[in-house]
Design a protein around this motif. Structure first.
Motif, PDB file in Angstrom:
ATOM      1  N   ASN A 142      12.430 -35.756 -26.133  1.00 53.13           N
ATOM      2  CA  ASN A 142      12.545 -34.183 -25.848  1.00 53.13           C
ATOM      3  C   ASN A 142      11.425 -33.431 -26.329  1.00 53.13           C
ATOM      4  OD1 ASN A 142      14.977 -34.295 -24.170  1.00 53.13           O
ATOM      5  ND2 ASN A 142      16.245 -34.287 -26.262  1.00 53.13           N
ATOM      6  N   THR A 143      10.585 -34.132 -27.330  1.00 52.90           N
ATOM      7  CA  THR A 143       9.429 -33.326 -27.728  1.00 52.90           C
ATOM      8  C   THR A 143       8.242 -33.604 -27.083  1.00 52.90           C
ATOM      9  OG1 THR A 143      10.334 -32.991 -29.946  1.00 52.90           O
ATOM     10  CG2 THR A 143       8.142 -32.950 -29.775  1.00 52.90           C
ATOM     11  N   LEU A 144       7.643 -33.053 -26.397  1.00 49.75           N
ATOM     12  CA  LEU A 144       6.427 -33.090 -25.780  1.00 49.75           C
ATOM     13  C   LEU A 144       5.245 -32.304 -26.252  1.00 49.75           C
ATOM     14  CD1 LEU A 144       7.939 -32.947 -22.152  1.00 49.75           C
ATOM     15  CD2 LEU A 144       7.282 -35.009 -23.423  1.00 49.75           C
ATOM     16  N   ILE A 145       4.029 -32.811 -26.087  1.00 50.89           N
ATOM     17  CA  ILE A 145       2.739 -32.202 -26.378  1.00 50.89           C
ATOM     18  C   ILE A 145       1.768 -32.181 -25.435  1.00 50.89           C
ATOM     19  CG2 ILE A 145       0.833 -31.874 -28.118  1.00 50.89           C
ATOM     20  CD1 ILE A 145       3.447 -31.539 -29.399  1.00 50.89           C
ATOM     21  N   ALA A 146       1.112 -31.110 -24.878  1.00 46.27           N
ATOM     22  CA  ALA A 146       0.190 -31.213 -23.691  1.00 46.27           C
ATOM     23  C   ALA A 146      -0.914 -30.471 -24.131  1.00 46.27           C
ATOM     24  CB  ALA A 146       0.753 -30.207 -22.588  1.00 46.27           C
ATOM     25  N   ALA A 147      -2.135 -31.503 -24.064  1.00 49.27           N
ATOM     26  CA  ALA A 147      -3.274 -30.604 -24.163  1.00 49.27           C
ATOM     27  C   ALA A 147      -4.015 -30.165 -22.904  1.00 49.27           C
ATOM     28  CB  ALA A 147      -4.355 -31.683 -24.729  1.00 49.27           C
ATOM     29  N   THR A 148      -4.483 -29.081 -22.874  1.00 51.46           N
ATOM     30  CA  THR A 148      -4.589 -28.307 -21.519  1.00 51.46           C
ATOM     31  C   THR A 148      -6.104 -27.522 -21.747  1.00 51.46           C
ATOM     32  OG1 THR A 148      -3.538 -26.083 -21.824  1.00 51.46           O
ATOM     33  CG2 THR A 148      -2.470 -27.825 -21.277  1.00 51.46           C
ATOM     34  N   LYS A 149      -6.423 -27.278 -20.544  1.00 49.15           N
ATOM     35  CA  LYS A 149      -7.700 -26.319 -20.841  1.00 49.15           C
ATOM     36  C   LYS A 149      -7.643 -24.893 -21.276  1.00 49.15           C
ATOM     37  CE  LYS A 149     -10.210 -28.949 -17.032  1.00 49.15           C
ATOM     38  NZ  LYS A 149     -10.984 -28.780 -15.772  1.00 49.15           N
ATOM     39  N   SER A 150      -6.330 -24.587 -21.465  1.00 55.27           N
ATOM     40  CA  SER A 150      -5.964 -23.221 -22.144  1.00 55.27           C
ATOM     41  C   SER A 150      -5.463 -23.228 -23.584  1.00 55.27           C
ATOM     42  CB  SER A 150      -5.077 -22.349 -21.261  1.00 55.27           C
ATOM     43  OG  SER A 150      -3.933 -23.215 -21.008  1.00 55.27           O
ATOM     44  N   GLY A 151      -5.327 -24.613 -23.982  1.00 62.06           N
ATOM     45  CA  GLY A 151      -4.655 -24.799 -25.257  1.00 62.06           C
ATOM     46  C   GLY A 151      -4.036 -25.905 -25.341  1.00 62.06           C
ATOM     47  N   ILE A 152      -3.222 -26.079 -26.671  1.00 61.50           N
ATOM     48  CA  ILE A 152      -2.204 -27.164 -27.029  1.00 61.50           C
ATOM     49  C   ILE A 152      -0.820 -26.481 -26.980  1.00 61.50           C
ATOM     50  CG2 ILE A 152      -1.417 -28.740 -28.667  1.00 61.50           C
ATOM     51  CD1 ILE A 152      -4.220 -29.219 -29.550  1.00 61.50           C
ATOM     52  N   TYR A 153       0.073 -26.966 -26.096  1.00 57.51           N
ATOM     53  CA  TYR A 153       1.544 -26.543 -25.817  1.00 57.51           C
ATOM     54  C   TYR A 153       2.427 -27.503 -26.293  1.00 57.51           C
ATOM     55  CZ  TYR A 153      -0.669 -23.030 -22.651  1.00 57.51           C
ATOM     56  OH  TYR A 153      -1.274 -21.870 -22.217  1.00 57.51           O
ATOM     57  N   LYS A 154       3.605 -27.163 -26.864  1.00 53.14           N
ATOM     58  CA  LYS A 154       4.722 -27.866 -27.130  1.00 53.14           C
ATOM     59  C   LYS A 154       5.775 -27.629 -26.739  1.00 53.14           C
ATOM     60  CE  LYS A 154       6.855 -29.793 -31.665  1.00 53.14           C
ATOM     61  NZ  LYS A 154       6.748 -29.827 -33.063  1.00 53.14           N
ATOM     62  N   SER A 155       6.767 -28.402 -26.204  1.00 53.62           N
ATOM     63  CA  SER A 155       7.846 -28.451 -25.818  1.00 53.62           C
ATOM     64  C   SER A 155       9.145 -29.314 -26.606  1.00 53.62           C
ATOM     65  CB  SER A 155       8.078 -29.017 -24.267  1.00 53.62           C
ATOM     66  OG  SER A 155       9.369 -28.808 -23.745  1.00 53.62           O
ATOM     67  N   THR A 156      10.097 -28.579 -27.128  1.00 54.71           N
ATOM     68  CA  THR A 156      11.237 -29.361 -27.853  1.00 54.71           C
ATOM     69  C   THR A 156      12.454 -29.595 -27.102  1.00 54.71           C
ATOM     70  OG1 THR A 156      11.855 -27.411 -28.771  1.00 54.71           O
ATOM     71  CG2 THR A 156      10.244 -28.728 -30.094  1.00 54.71           C
ATOM     72  N   ASN A 157      12.268 -29.218 -25.632  1.00 52.64           N
ATOM     73  CA  ASN A 157      13.512 -29.272 -24.644  1.00 52.64           C
ATOM     74  C   ASN A 157      13.094 -29.905 -23.532  1.00 52.64           C
ATOM     75  OD1 ASN A 157      11.969 -27.177 -23.532  1.00 52.64           O
ATOM     76  ND2 ASN A 157      13.319 -25.797 -24.322  1.00 52.64           N
ATOM     77  N   ALA A 158      12.568 -31.014 -23.451  1.00 49.76           N
ATOM     78  CA  ALA A 158      12.297 -31.858 -22.296  1.00 49.76           C
ATOM     79  C   ALA A 158      11.369 -31.218 -21.175  1.00 49.76           C
ATOM     80  CB  ALA A 158      13.399 -32.366 -22.003  1.00 49.76           C
ATOM     81  N   GLY A 159      10.382 -30.031 -21.784  1.00 52.63           N
ATOM     82  CA  GLY A 159       9.561 -29.454 -20.633  1.00 52.63           C
ATOM     83  C   GLY A 159      10.164 -28.416 -19.992  1.00 52.63           C
ATOM     84  N   VAL A 181      -3.593 -29.481 -17.201  1.00 52.06           N
ATOM     85  CA  VAL A 181      -2.984 -30.435 -18.203  1.00 52.06           C
ATOM     86  C   VAL A 181      -3.856 -32.004 -18.179  1.00 52.06           C
ATOM     87  CG1 VAL A 181      -1.028 -31.609 -19.189  1.00 52.06           C
ATOM     88  CG2 VAL A 181      -0.817 -29.364 -18.015  1.00 52.06           C
ATOM     89  N   GLY A 182      -4.515 -32.204 -18.933  1.00 52.06           N
ATOM     90  CA  GLY A 182      -5.630 -33.323 -19.320  1.00 52.06           C
ATOM     91  C   GLY A 182      -4.787 -34.313 -20.087  1.00 52.06           C
ATOM     92  N   ILE A 183      -3.828 -34.178 -21.082  1.00 47.08           N
ATOM     93  CA  ILE A 183      -3.270 -35.125 -21.768  1.00 47.08           C
ATOM     94  C   ILE A 183      -1.594 -34.684 -22.080  1.00 47.08           C
ATOM     95  CG2 ILE A 183      -3.075 -36.387 -24.042  1.00 47.08           C
ATOM     96  CD1 ILE A 183      -5.762 -36.907 -22.744  1.00 47.08           C
ATOM     97  N   LEU A 184      -0.948 -35.619 -21.811  1.00 48.80           N
ATOM     98  CA  LEU A 184       0.563 -35.577 -22.022  1.00 48.80           C
ATOM     99  C   LEU A 184       1.106 -36.522 -23.264  1.00 48.80           C
ATOM    100  CD1 LEU A 184       2.618 -34.693 -18.912  1.00 48.80           C
ATOM    101  CD2 LEU A 184       2.353 -33.237 -20.945  1.00 48.80           C
ATOM    102  N   LEU A 185       1.676 -36.082 -24.032  1.00 49.83           N
ATOM    103  CA  LEU A 185       2.397 -37.118 -25.236  1.00 49.83           C
ATOM    104  C   LEU A 185       3.673 -36.978 -25.354  1.00 49.83           C
ATOM    105  CD1 LEU A 185      -0.188 -36.887 -28.179  1.00 49.83           C
ATOM    106  CD2 LEU A 185      -0.293 -38.528 -26.291  1.00 49.83           C
ATOM    107  N   MET A 186       4.381 -38.078 -25.487  1.00 49.06           N
ATOM    108  CA  MET A 186       5.859 -37.857 -25.918  1.00 49.06           C
ATOM    109  C   MET A 186       6.202 -38.314 -27.195  1.00 49.06           C
ATOM    110  SD  MET A 186       9.087 -39.593 -23.702  1.00 49.06           S
ATOM    111  CE  MET A 186       8.910 -38.501 -22.221  1.00 49.06           C
TER     112      MET A 186
END
Length: 801
Positions: free
Chosen positions: A237-254, A226-231
């Protein structure tokens, strides 16, 4: 920087070539970060590209060589590496299955460098790379940083002192940090090494108690780096993660994550003031820009107007003009500066603002073709003036006209280290290789913080001056360590991109005595004034005036290749004789001679070029017996000579059996019995009673982790210490099983103990921290084995075509 053994008991300007040729270069730079890649294929591509080329500086050469050094002894039969979470899972399994085998002995304490090193070189020194920076939402003095292999650290006094928040998480690199704006006890970290793959990614971890404890939050994400994390600015409770496998989103605090866009993504940003609009860049050739209008649920690729774009691109935005989006692109042909683009319509279209000078290189005027922007590339825009843009790569550059023109605001040598050199005296001195920008939200005047290969710094005046706040931050990445036999307080250690640091007071203070990547170090056991230190690929120098003295080249006559970390050792009873492993084994019988130019060398082997020596050992029981391992993988060979002290032409080398066909990572002779020799290879430990002709495995109950090194306690019957991916283990003839010898050691050890002199956090995934030393400690008491040994895989069965 660019010019470039456990003190613990166990510690490219690139020539311009055609786009087609350089595409091969980009291939291996990208493939080395793919967890499913065939190691041997990537290594072959790298070697083919660099064959007959000699100007390596500044284009990813060292980045690859570090990755190769970390992994080449850990390759499985199919050419693949084990999953990133293998080490942590196996370590935890071991502790769960054998809790009684965790010894209270060891008494490890950190040696340092803790305080910022003094410096006797012509370039800025440092403490260790920083990949992420974050700030407390209400306390101006509290900030956090992430190290690519040293975890997450917190300061409550503006960076004067730092506290480790990841001591209970082994094998941890941190490349992203976010702090909950209303409850700063809630912290999220993105694991792994975004920029160089020095630590494996194991997804997102979360703390709800300010960093005292952590739990994995990677459901749906798995072992992502995980190279970048955004809140989300209004919904924590909504998080965005930029990773080496893709962009992931969480809406439940991870608690869970959904993959919304596959690919290797190194940058993602919200549009200031409107988080429904997001921007992301994918690391691929050519790099790609994406835009979302639904807070990252779906993405649309937006074309950029420049051809010949390379693999990496970074994004800059500013609340001063939310419609502005800046992109920095690299050139596909040589990774130099391709263009700065700007959008004035929130990323729907772009125009070029500039394509020169080469703001990725070493030179103050932006000349030359140096670049390592696939490794270090960042951008930040002023929060109050969207025309002010900063770009960091090797150095930091600034534009005050929206990227039309550029001037340097820091230089890797700069005014402090080259005040009389007009080619370098262009800006303030600051450690090279920039990895992260972050504006402090509370300081006035505002501060821009930067994480670089030397640590963390900030400017409060737009880059005119920089303040270093890496003191008390033990995140150095250690390759090798050497210690005096006369005094335990005399120590030298080699660090990634922070040269060689040495101390003669046991770590109360360190001095940087060489730049570059520091490697093997040694102190003459008869004369502590004679010291040796090495930088990458066998560049060795000697001091005759002590560990902090003046060092001179003693190997100018040697022209054959050397391994990235080249082994050498002093003869066990004649310190004026040294053995130095390169493509051949070299011997000097006057290595202490003065002046340094009078030191002579002779080859005592006649191997063909192409493979380098990795491991050396002279038998303490019979000084004529010498072992060495040459090459890696299926091409590696283990040799023994029984007359290593004879005339060079008479020295005979016999091929002996590799234990279970594995490449040897360390070998040590018995202190009194010339027939007994011990070796580590793969995940195993071996013993031979016939000088390496036959081997018996003595791995016993050790966890299934790669073993890097071993040391023999000559005062105990078969007292053996080994260092593996998780720490230090001990066994002797009175103990049935191996015992974890780790009291006081960071959880999981240095993540990889690599050289048993005392202990070393070797350059490898999830290594971290600086030097650790074992104090007075009793040996482990006898333990009885409870569970049968678990089956383990074998590395290194690759056969050449």
């Amino acid at each position: 920087m660019k010019n470039y053994n456990l003190i613990h008991t166990i510690g490219l300007a690139l020539l311009f070539f055609s786009s087609t040729a350089f595409a091969q270069n980009k291939d291996w730079l990208l493939k080395m970060q793919d967890p499913n890649v065939d190691f041997w294929e990537v290594q072959e591509e790298f070697n083919n590209y660099w064959k007959d080329r000699t100007d390596y500086k500044g284009n990813g050469y060292k980045v690859f060589k570090r990755w190769e050094y970390i992994n080449e002894m850990r390759v499985m039969q199919d050419g693949k590496l084990l999953p990133p979470n293998h080490a942590i899972k196996e370590y935890k399994r071991y502790l769960k299955d054998s809790p009684e085998l965790k010894s209270a002995s060891g008494a490890w304490n950190i040696v340092g460098p803790t305080t910022y090193p003094l410096n006797s070189t012509g370039q800025p020194t440092g403490k260790g790379r920083v990949n992420a920076i974050a700030f407390h939402p209400t306390d101006v003095n509290t900030l956090y940083l992430g190290s690519p292999s040293g975890g997450i650290w917190k300061s409550t006094n503006g960076g004067a002192n730092w506290t480790d928040l990841s001591a209970n998480i082994p094998f941890l690199g941190v490349s992203a940090i976010v702090i909950h704006p209303a409850n700063p006890n809630i912290i999220y970290i993105g694991t792994g090494d975004r920029d160089a793959t020095n630590a494996p990614g194991i997804g997102v971890y979360k703390s709800t108690d300010g960093g005292s404890t952590w739990v994995p939050m990677n459901l749906g994400m798995g072992n992502a780096t995980v190279g970048i994390l955004l809140m989300h600015p209004s919904d924590p409770n909504t998080l965005i993660a930029a990773t080496k496998s893709g962009i992931y989103k969480s809406t439940n605090a991870g608690a869970s994550w959904s993959l919304n866009l596959a690919g290797d993504f190194r940058d993602v940003k919200f549009k200031p003031g409107d988080p429904t609009i997001m921007y992301a860049t994918r690391m691929i050739t050519p790099s790609e820009f994406y835009r979302s209008t639904d807070t990252g649920n779906s993405w649309t690729q937006i074309a950029t107007p420049i051809a010949g774009v390379g693999s990496r691109m970074v994004i800059g935005v500013s609340p001063a003009n939310p419609a502005y989006v800046y992109l920095v692109q690299i050139k596909s042909s040589d990774n130099t500066f391709q263009a700065l683009l700007r959008s004035t319509d929130s990323g729907l279209s772009f125009t070029q603002r500039s394509n020169s000078p080469n703001i990725f290189g070493y030179a103050c005027d932006g000349s030359g073709t140096a670049s390592q922007a696939t490794y270090d590339l960042i951008i930040e825009v002023d929060r109050t003036n969207a025309e002010v843009v900063y770009v960091g790569s090797i150095n930091n550059w600034k534009s005050t006209d929206g990227g039309l023109t550029w001037f340097p605001v820091s230089h890797w040598v700069g005014s402090n280290f080259a005040p009389g050199d007009p080619t370098a005296n262009c800006a303030a001195s600051l450690h090279a290789d920039q990895h992260w920008y972050e504006w402090s939200p509370l300081h006035s005047p505002t501060r821009l913080y930067v994480g670089h290969d030397g640590g963390i710094s900030f400017t409060a005046n737009g880059g005119a001056t920089w303040t270093e706040i890496s003191n008390d931050l033990p995140t150095g990445q250690v390759y090798k360590i050497g210690q005096s036999a006369h005094t335990a307080n005399t120590i030298a250690a080699g660090f990634q991109d922070n040269g060689v640091s040495a101390t003669n007071n046991g770590g109360a203070s360190f001095t940087t005595i060489a730049g570059g990547d520091g490697m093997e170090c040694a102190v003459d056991y008869n004369n502590a004034n004679i010291c040796y230190r090495e930088t990458q690929e066998g560049s060795m120098r000697r001091s005759t005036t002590g560990i902090l003295g003046s060092y001179s080249n003693i190997i100018s006559s040697l022209t054959d290749e050397a391994a990235f970390v080249a082994p050498y050792m002093l003869h066990r009873t004649v310190p004026s004789t040294m053995f130095f492993g390169r493509e051949n084994l070299w011997r000097s019988t006057n290595v202490t001679a003065t002046p340094s130019s009078s030191v002579t060398w002779e080859a005592i082997s006649t191997f063909a070029a192409g493979l380098t020596i990795r491991v050396l050992e002279q038998s303490p029981a019979n000084l004529n017996i010498f072992y060495m391992s040459r090459g890696s993988g299926g091409a590696s060979t283990l040799y023994r000579s029984d007359n290593v002290n004879d005339a060079a032409a008479s020295v005979v080398w016999n091929v002996i059996t590799k234990p279970e066909g594995l490449t040897v990572t360390d070998i040590k002779g018995h202190p009194t019995d010339q027939n007994i020799v011990y070796a580590t290879a793969g995940m195993n430990v071996f013993k031979s009673t016939d000088k390496g002709v036959d081997w018996t495995e003595i791995t016993g109950n050790l966890p299934a982790l790669f073993v890097n090194c071993l040391a023999i306690d000559k005062d105990v019957n078969e007292g053996i210490y080994i260092g593996n991916q998780a720490g230090v283990w001990y066994k002797d003839a009175t103990i049935t099983d191996w015992v974890l010898f780790g009291s006081g050691f960071a959880a999981g050890g240095c993540s990889g103990v690599g050289n048993l002199l005392r202990c070393q956090s070797e350059q490898q995934p999830d290594y971290g921290g600086d030097l650790w030393a074992r104090g007075l400690a009793k040996r482990p008491r006898r333990y009885q084995r409870r569970e049968p040994r678990q089956p383990r895989g074998h590395a290194d069965q690759h056969q050449p075509n």
